[in-house]
Design a protein around this motif. Structure first.
Motif, PDB file in Angstrom:
ATOM      1  N   GLY A   1      38.575  43.330  38.704  1.00  0.00           N
ATOM      2  CA  GLY A   1      38.808  41.984  38.209  1.00  0.00           C
ATOM      3  C   GLY A   1      38.681  40.879  39.229  1.00  0.00           C
ATOM      4  N   GLY A   2      38.477  41.233  40.472  1.00  0.00           N
ATOM      5  CA  GLY A   2      38.321  40.214  41.492  1.00  0.00           C
ATOM      6  C   GLY A   2      36.990  39.498  41.371  1.00  0.00           C
ATOM      7  N   GLY A   3      36.848  38.465  42.170  1.00  0.00           N
ATOM      8  CA  GLY A   3      35.621  37.699  42.159  1.00  0.00           C
ATOM      9  C   GLY A   3      35.786  36.396  42.897  1.00  0.00           C
ATOM     10  N   LEU A   4      34.797  35.547  42.734  1.00  0.00           N
ATOM     11  CA  LEU A   4      34.788  34.222  43.348  1.00  0.00           C
ATOM     12  C   LEU A   4      35.273  33.197  42.341  1.00  0.00           C
ATOM     13  CD1 LEU A   4      33.965  32.278  45.656  1.00  0.00           C
ATOM     14  CD2 LEU A   4      31.672  32.254  44.647  1.00  0.00           C
ATOM     15  N   VAL A   5      36.231  32.391  42.746  1.00  0.00           N
ATOM     16  CA  VAL A   5      36.790  31.381  41.865  1.00  0.00           C
ATOM     17  C   VAL A   5      37.059  30.113  42.661  1.00  0.00           C
ATOM     18  CG1 VAL A   5      39.162  32.188  42.208  1.00  0.00           C
ATOM     19  CG2 VAL A   5      38.565  30.944  40.110  1.00  0.00           C
ATOM     20  N   GLN A   6      36.956  28.976  42.002  1.00  0.00           N
ATOM     21  CA  GLN A   6      37.241  27.706  42.654  1.00  0.00           C
ATOM     22  C   GLN A   6      38.737  27.482  42.804  1.00  0.00           C
ATOM     23  OE1 GLN A   6      35.242  24.779  40.193  1.00  0.00           O
ATOM     24  NE2 GLN A   6      33.410  24.886  41.459  1.00  0.00           N
ATOM     25  N   PRO A   7      39.141  26.706  43.794  1.00  0.00           N
ATOM     26  CA  PRO A   7      40.557  26.346  43.880  1.00  0.00           C
ATOM     27  C   PRO A   7      41.051  25.758  42.566  1.00  0.00           C
ATOM     28  CG  PRO A   7      39.425  25.659  45.859  1.00  0.00           C
ATOM     29  CD  PRO A   7      38.356  26.129  44.899  1.00  0.00           C
ATOM     30  N   GLY A   8      42.238  26.182  42.170  1.00  0.00           N
ATOM     31  CA  GLY A   8      42.790  25.776  40.895  1.00  0.00           C
ATOM     32  C   GLY A   8      42.431  26.681  39.741  1.00  0.00           C
ATOM     33  N   GLY A   9      41.521  27.601  39.967  1.00  0.00           N
ATOM     34  CA  GLY A   9      41.091  28.510  38.924  1.00  0.00           C
ATOM     35  C   GLY A   9      42.016  29.695  38.751  1.00  0.00           C
ATOM     36  N   SER A  10      41.597  30.602  37.878  1.00  0.00           N
ATOM     37  CA  SER A  10      42.409  31.762  37.528  1.00  0.00           C
ATOM     38  C   SER A  10      41.588  33.037  37.542  1.00  0.00           C
ATOM     39  CB  SER A  10      43.015  31.597  36.132  1.00  0.00           C
ATOM     40  OG  SER A  10      43.886  30.493  36.069  1.00  0.00           O
ATOM     41  N   LEU A  11      42.258  34.126  37.819  1.00  0.00           N
ATOM     42  CA  LEU A  11      41.698  35.463  37.705  1.00  0.00           C
ATOM     43  C   LEU A  11      42.781  36.395  37.211  1.00  0.00           C
ATOM     44  CD1 LEU A  11      39.649  35.978  41.009  1.00  0.00           C
ATOM     45  CD2 LEU A  11      38.701  35.865  38.698  1.00  0.00           C
ATOM     46  N   ARG A  12      42.357  37.444  36.528  1.00  0.00           N
ATOM     47  CA  ARG A  12      43.275  38.493  36.117  1.00  0.00           C
ATOM     48  C   ARG A  12      42.802  39.813  36.696  1.00  0.00           C
ATOM     49  NH1 ARG A  12      44.609  41.351  30.319  1.00  0.00           N
ATOM     50  NH2 ARG A  12      46.886  41.503  30.589  1.00  0.00           N
ATOM     51  N   LEU A  13      43.603  40.385  37.568  1.00  0.00           N
ATOM     52  CA  LEU A  13      43.296  41.665  38.169  1.00  0.00           C
ATOM     53  C   LEU A  13      43.891  42.794  37.346  1.00  0.00           C
ATOM     54  CD1 LEU A  13      44.000  40.891  41.931  1.00  0.00           C
ATOM     55  CD2 LEU A  13      41.946  40.407  40.574  1.00  0.00           C
ATOM     56  N   SER A  14      43.205  43.917  37.338  1.00  0.00           N
ATOM     57  CA  SER A  14      43.688  45.110  36.668  1.00  0.00           C
ATOM     58  C   SER A  14      43.722  46.267  37.648  1.00  0.00           C
ATOM     59  CB  SER A  14      42.783  45.484  35.489  1.00  0.00           C
ATOM     60  OG  SER A  14      42.764  44.474  34.507  1.00  0.00           O
ATOM     61  N   CYS A  15      44.640  47.162  37.429  1.00  0.00           N
ATOM     62  CA  CYS A  15      44.729  48.384  38.221  1.00  0.00           C
ATOM     63  C   CYS A  15      44.943  49.541  37.269  1.00  0.00           C
ATOM     64  CB  CYS A  15      45.870  48.288  39.231  1.00  0.00           C
ATOM     65  SG  CYS A  15      46.225  49.837  40.099  1.00  0.00           S
ATOM     66  N   ALA A  16      43.963  50.413  37.196  1.00  0.00           N
ATOM     67  CA  ALA A  16      44.036  51.585  36.337  1.00  0.00           C
ATOM     68  C   ALA A  16      44.579  52.760  37.130  1.00  0.00           C
ATOM     69  CB  ALA A  16      42.660  51.910  35.769  1.00  0.00           C
ATOM     70  N   ALA A  17      45.653  53.347  36.642  1.00  0.00           N
ATOM     71  CA  ALA A  17      46.311  54.456  37.316  1.00  0.00           C
ATOM     72  C   ALA A  17      46.050  55.755  36.570  1.00  0.00           C
ATOM     73  CB  ALA A  17      47.809  54.208  37.413  1.00  0.00           C
ATOM     74  N   SER A  18      45.940  56.831  37.320  1.00  0.00           N
ATOM     75  CA  SER A  18      45.748  58.131  36.705  1.00  0.00           C
ATOM     76  C   SER A  18      46.320  59.218  37.604  1.00  0.00           C
ATOM     77  CB  SER A  18      44.267  58.403  36.421  1.00  0.00           C
ATOM     78  OG  SER A  18      43.505  58.390  37.620  1.00  0.00           O
ATOM     79  N   GLY A  19      46.647  60.345  37.000  1.00  0.00           N
ATOM     80  CA  GLY A  19      47.076  61.505  37.754  1.00  0.00           C
ATOM     81  C   GLY A  19      48.555  61.576  38.071  1.00  0.00           C
ATOM     82  N   PHE A  20      49.343  60.641  37.571  1.00  0.00           N
ATOM     83  CA  PHE A  20      50.785  60.666  37.754  1.00  0.00           C
ATOM     84  C   PHE A  20      51.446  59.966  36.579  1.00  0.00           C
ATOM     85  CE2 PHE A  20      51.739  56.286  39.107  1.00  0.00           C
ATOM     86  CZ  PHE A  20      50.465  55.816  39.388  1.00  0.00           C
ATOM     87  N   THR A  21      52.745  60.132  36.476  1.00  0.00           N
ATOM     88  CA  THR A  21      53.478  59.562  35.346  1.00  0.00           C
ATOM     89  C   THR A  21      53.735  58.077  35.600  1.00  0.00           C
ATOM     90  OG1 THR A  21      55.513  60.421  36.332  1.00  0.00           O
ATOM     91  CG2 THR A  21      54.504  61.710  34.572  1.00  0.00           C
ATOM     92  N   PHE A  22      52.766  57.287  35.243  1.00  0.00           N
ATOM     93  CA  PHE A  22      52.746  55.865  35.531  1.00  0.00           C
ATOM     94  C   PHE A  22      54.035  55.154  35.121  1.00  0.00           C
ATOM     95  CE2 PHE A  22      51.747  51.566  33.991  1.00  0.00           C
ATOM     96  CZ  PHE A  22      51.214  50.992  35.135  1.00  0.00           C
ATOM     97  N   SER A  23      54.529  55.445  33.939  1.00  0.00           N
ATOM     98  CA  SER A  23      55.666  54.710  33.395  1.00  0.00           C
ATOM     99  C   SER A  23      56.952  54.912  34.187  1.00  0.00           C
ATOM    100  CB  SER A  23      55.896  55.096  31.935  1.00  0.00           C
ATOM    101  OG  SER A  23      56.223  56.468  31.820  1.00  0.00           O
ATOM    102  N   ASN A  24      57.008  55.928  35.023  1.00  0.00           N
ATOM    103  CA  ASN A  24      58.220  56.220  35.787  1.00  0.00           C
ATOM    104  C   ASN A  24      58.339  55.424  37.075  1.00  0.00           C
ATOM    105  OD1 ASN A  24      58.984  58.094  33.876  1.00  0.00           O
ATOM    106  ND2 ASN A  24      58.396  59.879  35.089  1.00  0.00           N
ATOM    107  N   TYR A  25      57.303  54.700  37.449  1.00  0.00           N
ATOM    108  CA  TYR A  25      57.258  54.103  38.772  1.00  0.00           C
ATOM    109  C   TYR A  25      57.132  52.596  38.746  1.00  0.00           C
ATOM    110  CZ  TYR A  25      56.720  58.855  40.370  1.00  0.00           C
ATOM    111  OH  TYR A  25      56.931  60.189  40.624  1.00  0.00           O
ATOM    112  N   ALA A  26      57.810  51.974  39.700  1.00  0.00           N
ATOM    113  CA  ALA A  26      57.549  50.571  39.967  1.00  0.00           C
ATOM    114  C   ALA A  26      56.133  50.432  40.514  1.00  0.00           C
ATOM    115  CB  ALA A  26      58.556  50.015  40.965  1.00  0.00           C
ATOM    116  N   MET A  27      55.482  49.359  40.136  1.00  0.00           N
ATOM    117  CA  MET A  27      54.135  49.086  40.602  1.00  0.00           C
ATOM    118  C   MET A  27      54.133  47.790  41.392  1.00  0.00           C
ATOM    119  SD  MET A  27      52.304  51.640  39.640  1.00  0.00           S
ATOM    120  CE  MET A  27      50.702  50.960  40.069  1.00  0.00           C
ATOM    121  N   ARG A  28      53.312  47.772  42.412  1.00  0.00           N
ATOM    122  CA  ARG A  28      53.234  46.613  43.283  1.00  0.00           C
ATOM    123  C   ARG A  28      51.798  46.164  43.475  1.00  0.00           C
ATOM    124  NH1 ARG A  28      57.639  48.221  48.055  1.00  0.00           N
ATOM    125  NH2 ARG A  28      59.457  47.440  46.906  1.00  0.00           N
ATOM    126  N   TRP A  29      51.644  44.880  43.693  1.00  0.00           N
ATOM    127  CA  TRP A  29      50.393  44.319  44.175  1.00  0.00           C
ATOM    128  C   TRP A  29      50.593  43.839  45.599  1.00  0.00           C
ATOM    129  CZ3 TRP A  29      45.657  44.568  42.093  1.00  0.00           C
ATOM    130  CH2 TRP A  29      45.538  44.834  40.731  1.00  0.00           C
TER     131      TRP A  29
END
Length: 114
Positions: free
Chosen positions: A8-36
Protein backbone atom coordinates in the motif's frame (compact mmCIF):
# COMPACT_ATOMS: atom_id res chain seq x y z
CA UNK A 1 4.71 -20.05 5.93
CA UNK A 2 4.96 -17.66 8.86
CA UNK A 3 5.17 -14.20 7.37
CA UNK A 4 4.06 -10.59 7.29
CA UNK A 5 3.63 -8.89 3.94
CA UNK A 6 3.20 -5.13 3.82
CA UNK A 7 1.64 -3.28 0.91
CA UNK A 8 0.00 0.00 0.00
CA UNK A 9 2.93 2.36 0.08
CA UNK A 10 3.73 4.83 -2.62
CA UNK A 11 4.42 8.44 -3.48
CA UNK A 12 2.02 11.02 -2.11
CA UNK A 13 2.01 14.79 -1.82
CA UNK A 14 2.17 16.51 1.55
CA UNK A 15 -1.31 16.58 3.02
CA UNK A 16 -2.30 13.44 1.18
CA UNK A 17 -3.34 10.04 2.45
CA UNK A 18 -2.34 6.42 2.12
CA UNK A 19 -3.66 3.21 3.58
CA UNK A 20 -1.13 0.51 4.33
CA UNK A 21 -2.03 -3.15 4.69
CA UNK A 22 -0.18 -6.00 6.32
CA UNK A 23 -1.24 -9.54 5.52
CA UNK A 24 -0.30 -12.05 8.20
CA UNK A 25 -0.09 -15.80 7.85
CA UNK A 26 1.22 -18.83 9.66
CA UNK A 27 0.22 -17.85 13.20
CA UNK A 28 -2.91 -17.12 15.19
CA UNK A 29 -3.23 -13.50 14.20
CA UNK A 30 -6.16 -12.66 16.47
CA UNK A 31 -4.18 -13.55 19.60
CA UNK A 32 -1.50 -10.93 19.13
CA UNK A 33 -1.07 -7.22 19.36
CA UNK A 34 0.06 -5.79 16.05
CA UNK A 35 2.38 -2.88 15.53
CA UNK A 36 3.46 -0.59 12.76
CA UNK A 37 7.03 0.65 12.72
CA UNK A 38 8.83 2.89 10.30
CA UNK A 39 12.43 3.44 9.40
CA UNK A 40 13.64 6.52 7.62
CA UNK A 41 16.99 6.65 5.86
CA UNK A 42 19.78 6.94 8.37
CA UNK A 43 17.47 6.51 11.34
CA UNK A 44 16.48 3.75 13.69
CA UNK A 45 13.29 1.77 13.32
CA UNK A 46 10.63 3.58 15.33
CA UNK A 47 7.31 2.44 16.70
CA UNK A 48 4.39 4.22 15.06
CA UNK A 49 1.24 2.54 16.32
CA UNK A 50 -0.01 -0.48 18.23
CA UNK A 51 -3.33 -2.27 18.28
CA UNK A 52 -3.97 -4.89 20.93
CA UNK A 53 -5.75 -8.18 20.44
CA UNK A 54 -8.87 -6.52 21.85
CA UNK A 55 -8.63 -3.45 19.66
CA UNK A 56 -7.05 -0.91 21.97
CA UNK A 57 -4.70 1.49 20.21
CA UNK A 58 -1.62 3.58 20.96
CA UNK A 59 0.23 6.02 18.76
CA UNK A 60 3.53 7.78 18.66
CA UNK A 61 3.17 11.48 19.39
CA UNK A 62 4.44 12.29 15.92
CA UNK A 63 1.45 10.64 14.23
CA UNK A 64 -1.30 11.00 16.81
CA UNK A 65 -4.41 12.50 15.29
CA UNK A 66 -3.26 11.74 11.75
CA UNK A 67 -2.80 7.97 11.63
CA UNK A 68 -5.25 5.24 12.55
CA UNK A 69 -4.34 1.60 13.11
CA UNK A 70 -7.02 -1.05 12.70
CA UNK A 71 -7.29 -4.78 12.23
CA UNK A 72 -9.56 -7.27 10.55
CA UNK A 73 -9.08 -10.62 12.23
CA UNK A 74 -11.24 -12.39 9.66
CA UNK A 75 -8.75 -11.31 7.00
CA UNK A 76 -5.62 -11.65 9.16
CA UNK A 77 -4.78 -8.11 8.20
CA UNK A 78 -3.71 -4.99 10.04
CA UNK A 79 -4.04 -1.55 8.46
CA UNK A 80 -2.53 1.85 8.91
CA UNK A 81 -4.58 4.74 7.59
CA UNK A 82 -2.28 7.73 7.16
CA UNK A 83 -3.80 11.16 6.66
CA UNK A 84 -2.33 14.65 6.50
CA UNK A 85 0.99 13.18 5.49
CA UNK A 86 4.15 15.17 5.98
CA UNK A 87 7.58 14.82 4.36
CA UNK A 88 8.93 13.60 7.69
CA UNK A 89 6.61 10.59 7.40
CA UNK A 90 8.78 9.33 4.54
CA UNK A 91 10.08 5.91 5.55
CA UNK A 92 9.81 2.22 5.00
CA UNK A 93 6.85 0.99 7.02
CA UNK A 94 6.83 -2.42 8.65
CA UNK A 95 4.20 -4.32 10.58
CA UNK A 96 5.12 -6.56 13.48
CA UNK A 97 3.34 -9.17 15.54
CA UNK A 98 4.24 -8.37 19.11
CA UNK A 99 5.78 -11.31 20.98
CA UNK A 100 4.72 -13.78 18.29
CA UNK A 101 8.20 -14.61 17.05
CA UNK A 102 7.28 -13.76 13.47
CA UNK A 103 10.02 -12.44 11.20
CA UNK A 104 9.95 -8.90 9.90
CA UNK A 105 8.61 -8.48 6.40
CA UNK A 106 10.17 -6.43 3.64
CA UNK A 107 8.19 -3.31 4.46
CA UNK A 108 6.51 -0.88 2.10
CA UNK A 109 7.99 2.44 1.05
CA UNK A 110 6.08 5.62 1.78
CA UNK A 111 7.41 8.78 0.19
CA UNK A 112 5.80 12.13 0.95
CA UNK A 113 7.06 14.74 -1.46
CA UNK A 114 5.85 17.43 -3.80
Amino acid sequence: QVQLVESGGGLVQPGGSLRLSCAASGFTFSNYAMRWYRQALGKERALVATITSLGGTNYADSVKGRFTISRDNAKNTVYLQMNSLKPEDTAVYFCYAWRAGVPWGQGTQVTVSS
